[in-house]
Motif scaffolding. Structure first.
Motif, PDB file in Angstrom:
ATOM      1  N   ALA A 113       0.859  -1.183   0.000  1.00 31.64           N
ATOM      2  CA  ALA A 113       0.000   0.000   0.000  1.00 31.64           C
ATOM      3  C   ALA A 113       0.897   1.234   0.000  1.00 31.64           C
ATOM      4  O   ALA A 113       1.484   1.573   1.028  1.00 31.64           O
ATOM      5  CB  ALA A 113      -0.907   0.013   1.220  1.00 31.64           C
ATOM      6  N   PRO A 114       1.052   1.888  -1.154  1.00 33.93           N
ATOM      7  CA  PRO A 114       1.974   3.021  -1.229  1.00 33.93           C
ATOM      8  C   PRO A 114       1.397   4.304  -0.652  1.00 33.93           C
ATOM      9  O   PRO A 114       0.209   4.591  -0.799  1.00 33.93           O
ATOM     10  CB  PRO A 114       2.211   3.163  -2.741  1.00 33.93           C
ATOM     11  CG  PRO A 114       0.967   2.637  -3.371  1.00 33.93           C
ATOM     12  CD  PRO A 114       0.463   1.558  -2.456  1.00 33.93           C
ATOM     13  N   GLN A 115       2.232   5.049   0.035  1.00 31.06           N
ATOM     14  CA  GLN A 115       1.905   6.393   0.516  1.00 31.06           C
ATOM     15  C   GLN A 115       0.560   6.442   1.240  1.00 31.06           C
ATOM     16  O   GLN A 115      -0.336   7.203   0.879  1.00 31.06           O
ATOM     17  CB  GLN A 115       1.930   7.381  -0.655  1.00 31.06           C
ATOM     18  CG  GLN A 115       3.257   7.439  -1.397  1.00 31.06           C
ATOM     19  CD  GLN A 115       4.413   7.838  -0.476  1.00 31.06           C
ATOM     20  OE1 GLN A 115       4.376   8.874   0.155  1.00 31.06           O
ATOM     21  NE2 GLN A 115       5.420   6.988  -0.398  1.00 31.06           N
ATOM     22  N   VAL A 116       0.459   5.642   2.271  1.00 35.10           N
ATOM     23  CA  VAL A 116      -0.771   5.594   3.068  1.00 35.10           C
ATOM     24  C   VAL A 116      -0.776   6.759   4.056  1.00 35.10           C
ATOM     25  O   VAL A 116       0.174   6.926   4.823  1.00 35.10           O
ATOM     26  CB  VAL A 116      -0.864   4.268   3.841  1.00 35.10           C
ATOM     27  CG1 VAL A 116      -2.127   4.245   4.708  1.00 35.10           C
ATOM     28  CG2 VAL A 116      -0.853   3.095   2.879  1.00 35.10           C
ATOM     29  N   VAL A 148       9.355  12.734   4.021  1.00 33.61           N
ATOM     30  CA  VAL A 148       9.058  14.159   4.071  1.00 33.61           C
ATOM     31  C   VAL A 148       9.054  14.605   5.525  1.00 33.61           C
ATOM     32  O   VAL A 148       8.489  13.925   6.388  1.00 33.61           O
ATOM     33  CB  VAL A 148       7.701  14.464   3.415  1.00 33.61           C
ATOM     34  CG1 VAL A 148       7.369  15.954   3.526  1.00 33.61           C
ATOM     35  CG2 VAL A 148       7.710  14.019   1.963  1.00 33.61           C
ATOM     36  N   HIS A 149       9.667  15.735   5.802  1.00 35.15           N
ATOM     37  CA  HIS A 149       9.753  16.230   7.171  1.00 35.15           C
ATOM     38  C   HIS A 149       8.376  16.349   7.810  1.00 35.15           C
ATOM     39  O   HIS A 149       7.451  16.943   7.244  1.00 35.15           O
ATOM     40  CB  HIS A 149      10.430  17.604   7.196  1.00 35.15           C
ATOM     41  CG  HIS A 149      10.376  18.261   8.539  1.00 35.15           C
ATOM     42  ND1 HIS A 149      11.113  17.819   9.608  1.00 35.15           N
ATOM     43  CD2 HIS A 149       9.633  19.308   9.004  1.00 35.15           C
ATOM     44  CE1 HIS A 149      10.855  18.570  10.664  1.00 35.15           C
ATOM     45  NE2 HIS A 149       9.959  19.486  10.319  1.00 35.15           N
ATOM     46  N   GLY A 150       8.227  15.749   8.984  1.00 31.27           N
ATOM     47  CA  GLY A 150       7.004  15.882   9.742  1.00 31.27           C
ATOM     48  C   GLY A 150       5.851  15.017   9.281  1.00 31.27           C
ATOM     49  O   GLY A 150       4.794  15.009   9.910  1.00 31.27           O
ATOM     50  N   SER A 151       6.020  14.279   8.200  1.00 31.89           N
ATOM     51  CA  SER A 151       4.913  13.496   7.656  1.00 31.89           C
ATOM     52  C   SER A 151       4.839  12.125   8.321  1.00 31.89           C
ATOM     53  O   SER A 151       5.857  11.477   8.561  1.00 31.89           O
ATOM     54  CB  SER A 151       5.086  13.316   6.142  1.00 31.89           C
ATOM     55  OG  SER A 151       4.089  12.454   5.620  1.00 31.89           O
ATOM     56  N   SER A 152       3.611  11.668   8.586  1.00 32.63           N
ATOM     57  CA  SER A 152       3.397  10.313   9.084  1.00 32.63           C
ATOM     58  C   SER A 152       2.924   9.386   7.984  1.00 32.63           C
ATOM     59  O   SER A 152       2.523   8.250   8.241  1.00 32.63           O
ATOM     60  CB  SER A 152       2.371  10.326  10.230  1.00 32.63           C
ATOM     61  OG  SER A 152       1.128  10.825   9.769  1.00 32.63           O
ATOM     62  N   CYS A 153       2.969   9.866   6.755  1.00 31.24           N
ATOM     63  CA  CYS A 153       2.610   9.057   5.596  1.00 31.24           C
ATOM     64  C   CYS A 153       3.693   8.003   5.362  1.00 31.24           C
ATOM     65  O   CYS A 153       4.885   8.265   5.569  1.00 31.24           O
ATOM     66  CB  CYS A 153       2.460   9.949   4.372  1.00 31.24           C
ATOM     67  SG  CYS A 153       2.037   9.088   2.849  1.00 31.24           S
ATOM     68  N   GLY A 154       3.293   6.815   4.935  1.00 30.55           N
ATOM     69  CA  GLY A 154       4.281   5.777   4.695  1.00 30.55           C
ATOM     70  C   GLY A 154       3.760   4.681   3.789  1.00 30.55           C
ATOM     71  O   GLY A 154       2.547   4.543   3.589  1.00 30.55           O
ATOM     72  N   THR A 155       4.668   3.908   3.233  1.00 27.46           N
ATOM     73  CA  THR A 155       4.321   2.746   2.417  1.00 27.46           C
ATOM     74  C   THR A 155       4.344   1.502   3.307  1.00 27.46           C
ATOM     75  O   THR A 155       5.332   1.272   4.014  1.00 27.46           O
ATOM     76  CB  THR A 155       5.300   2.582   1.254  1.00 27.46           C
ATOM     77  OG1 THR A 155       5.167   3.705   0.365  1.00 27.46           O
ATOM     78  CG2 THR A 155       5.026   1.303   0.475  1.00 27.46           C
ATOM     79  N   LEU A 156       3.271   0.735   3.272  1.00 27.09           N
ATOM     80  CA  LEU A 156       3.138  -0.454   4.116  1.00 27.09           C
ATOM     81  C   LEU A 156       3.130  -1.704   3.250  1.00 27.09           C
ATOM     82  O   LEU A 156       2.515  -1.723   2.170  1.00 27.09           O
ATOM     83  CB  LEU A 156       1.864  -0.397   4.951  1.00 27.09           C
ATOM     84  CG  LEU A 156       1.919   0.418   6.255  1.00 27.09           C
ATOM     85  CD1 LEU A 156       2.175   1.893   5.987  1.00 27.09           C
ATOM     86  CD2 LEU A 156       0.634   0.239   7.063  1.00 27.09           C
ATOM     87  N   ARG A 157       3.782  -2.749   3.744  1.00 21.89           N
ATOM     88  CA  ARG A 157       3.838  -4.019   3.017  1.00 21.89           C
ATOM     89  C   ARG A 157       3.509  -5.172   3.959  1.00 21.89           C
ATOM     90  O   ARG A 157       4.026  -5.244   5.069  1.00 21.89           O
ATOM     91  CB  ARG A 157       5.226  -4.215   2.393  1.00 21.89           C
ATOM     92  CG  ARG A 157       5.605  -3.142   1.371  1.00 21.89           C
ATOM     93  CD  ARG A 157       7.003  -3.373   0.809  1.00 21.89           C
ATOM     94  NE  ARG A 157       7.356  -2.373  -0.198  1.00 21.89           N
ATOM     95  CZ  ARG A 157       7.898  -1.188   0.079  1.00 21.89           C
ATOM     96  NH1 ARG A 157       8.157  -0.870   1.344  1.00 21.89           N
ATOM     97  NH2 ARG A 157       8.182  -0.341  -0.884  1.00 21.89           N
ATOM     98  N   ALA A 297      -2.060  12.887  -2.769  1.00 26.38           N
ATOM     99  CA  ALA A 297      -2.684  11.738  -2.118  1.00 26.38           C
ATOM    100  C   ALA A 297      -3.886  11.264  -2.921  1.00 26.38           C
ATOM    101  O   ALA A 297      -4.715  12.068  -3.346  1.00 26.38           O
ATOM    102  CB  ALA A 297      -3.112  12.113  -0.697  1.00 26.38           C
ATOM    103  N   ASP A 298      -3.968   9.972  -3.162  1.00 25.68           N
ATOM    104  CA  ASP A 298      -5.059   9.362  -3.937  1.00 25.68           C
ATOM    105  C   ASP A 298      -5.103   9.853  -5.381  1.00 25.68           C
ATOM    106  O   ASP A 298      -6.121   9.711  -6.056  1.00 25.68           O
ATOM    107  CB  ASP A 298      -6.424   9.623  -3.281  1.00 25.68           C
ATOM    108  CG  ASP A 298      -6.499   9.080  -1.872  1.00 25.68           C
ATOM    109  OD1 ASP A 298      -6.203   7.892  -1.694  1.00 25.68           O
ATOM    110  OD2 ASP A 298      -6.838   9.852  -0.946  1.00 25.68           O
ATOM    111  N   GLY A 299      -4.031  10.431  -5.848  1.00 21.25           N
ATOM    112  CA  GLY A 299      -3.984  10.933  -7.217  1.00 21.25           C
ATOM    113  C   GLY A 299      -4.114  12.440  -7.271  1.00 21.25           C
ATOM    114  O   GLY A 299      -4.970  13.019  -6.604  1.00 21.25           O
TER     115      GLY A 299
END
Length: 333
Positions: A113-116, A148-157, A297-299
């Motif tokens: 799941a990229p960039q969740v 990215v600084h401060g971001s909690s976005c991440g790719t999950l596998r 995000a999401d396109g």
């Protein structure tokens, strides 16, 4: 009533200091527990199931407020997850749930799941996997931060043995809800950025008067105001339908329009603030960083404009004005 009550909590708990502390690795418990304990995660849950039973149009101002306050936890996603899970038999979600609009299934059965959004701090992920709905345990996933600084976005596998059975064939609802949430967040953050910029231009003096009185600055502020107002209307459009989740075409229009405005709003705000706007101590960058993240995000607008264009071209009769006025409300859209 709900909007005012949640806004009060956000003003108290989601201060700029609290957001910075979380970005630096601090706990999210204070913010999360305040909303959870008040029962606001069940706003879209039917009254028969113990929720508030709000409509989509009633929830939109709350989701916009989350963006206006740069809420650093998946409150909107957790609220939406309960709406998407309405017919699956899953009645309780423990912990923070986020949405993954698009996942990739590999040949070995593993999932990516990229960039969740909030992928680095969430407990569960409600995911769209080739149109199927899956509820994934985030604690069993490998997590890679976005960088990215401060971001909690991440790719999950997830490995194949950590992938559960499908809960239904309504996975597309996850993508639509996630995109609509980001459109609302963009609209809210833009409103905050514009207010900050307008206040700064009225307060900052040069050559004996506030810079907001210069015609060139007034022109830039007026353009910002137009885009902020348009983004707000687009966000409301995504949540105006009668269904339990945002409509496909209305969401496409909302996400495309709000994402398209991000570069102009962010760049103009920083241009008018000057050097102070990029400093860590000043709040502007808390919002402009998120605007750029939510834009893709999401396109981005390119992805969603293609969907809108295809829908417009598929109509054999009527003008583009007729399409804009009626198509987002069509059940088939």
């Amino acid at each position: 009533m709900f909007t005012e009550a949640i806004e009060a909590i956000l003003r108290d708990r989601v201060t700029s200091e609290a957001v910075r502390a979380i970005e630096n690795g601090g706990s999210v418990e204070s913010i999360w527990s305040a909303i959870e304990e008040a029962g606001f995660l069940e706003l879209l849950t039917p009254e028969s199931a113990g929720g508030a039973g709000l409509s989509l149009s009633a929830i939109e101002p709350i989701l916009t407020a989350f963006g206006r306050h740069a809420v650093p936890v998946p409150l909107a996603q957790s609220i939406a997850a309960r709406a998407v899970l309405r017919d699956t038999g899953v009645t309780a979600l423990a912990g923070m749930t986020t949405l993954a609009g698009t996942c990739r299934r590999h040949a070995d059965g593993s999932l990516e799941a990229p960039q969740v959004p909030f992928g680095m701090i969430c407990d569960q992920v409600l995911a769209n996997v080739d149109g199927n709905l899956l509820l994934l345990d985030a604690t069993r996933a490998g997590r890679e931060p976005a960088g990215v600084h401060g971001s909690s976005c991440g790719t999950l596998r997830w490995l194949a043995d950590a992938v559960p059975a499908s809960l239904g064939s309504n996975g597309d609802e996850v993508l639509r809800f996630s995109a609509a949430i980001h459109a609302a967040a963009i609209a809210g953050a833009m409103d905050r950025v514009f207010a900050m910029t307008l206040q700064y231009c009225n307060d900052r003096s040069q050559f004996g008067k506030s810079i907001g009185k210069f015609q060139a600055v007034q022109h830039q502020l007026s353009v910002m105001a137009q885009h902020v107002a348009s983004a707000g209307m687009a966000s409301a459009l995504a949540f105006c339908g009668p269904g339990a989740v945002p409509g496909r075409l209305a969401t496409a229009i909302a996400k495309a329009r709000t994402s398209m405005a991000v570069p102009l709003i962010a760049s103009t705000a920083h241009a008018l603030h000057g050097a102070i706007g990029v400093t860590a101590e000043y709040d502007l960058q808390l919002y402009t960083r998120r605007l750029h993240e939510w834009r893709i995000a999401d396109g981005s607008e390119t992805f969603w404009n293609r969907m809108v264009g295809s829908a417009a071209l598929a109509r054999e009769h009527g003008t583009i004005v007729d399409f804009a006025r009626t198509a987002p409300y069509d059940v088939a859209a």
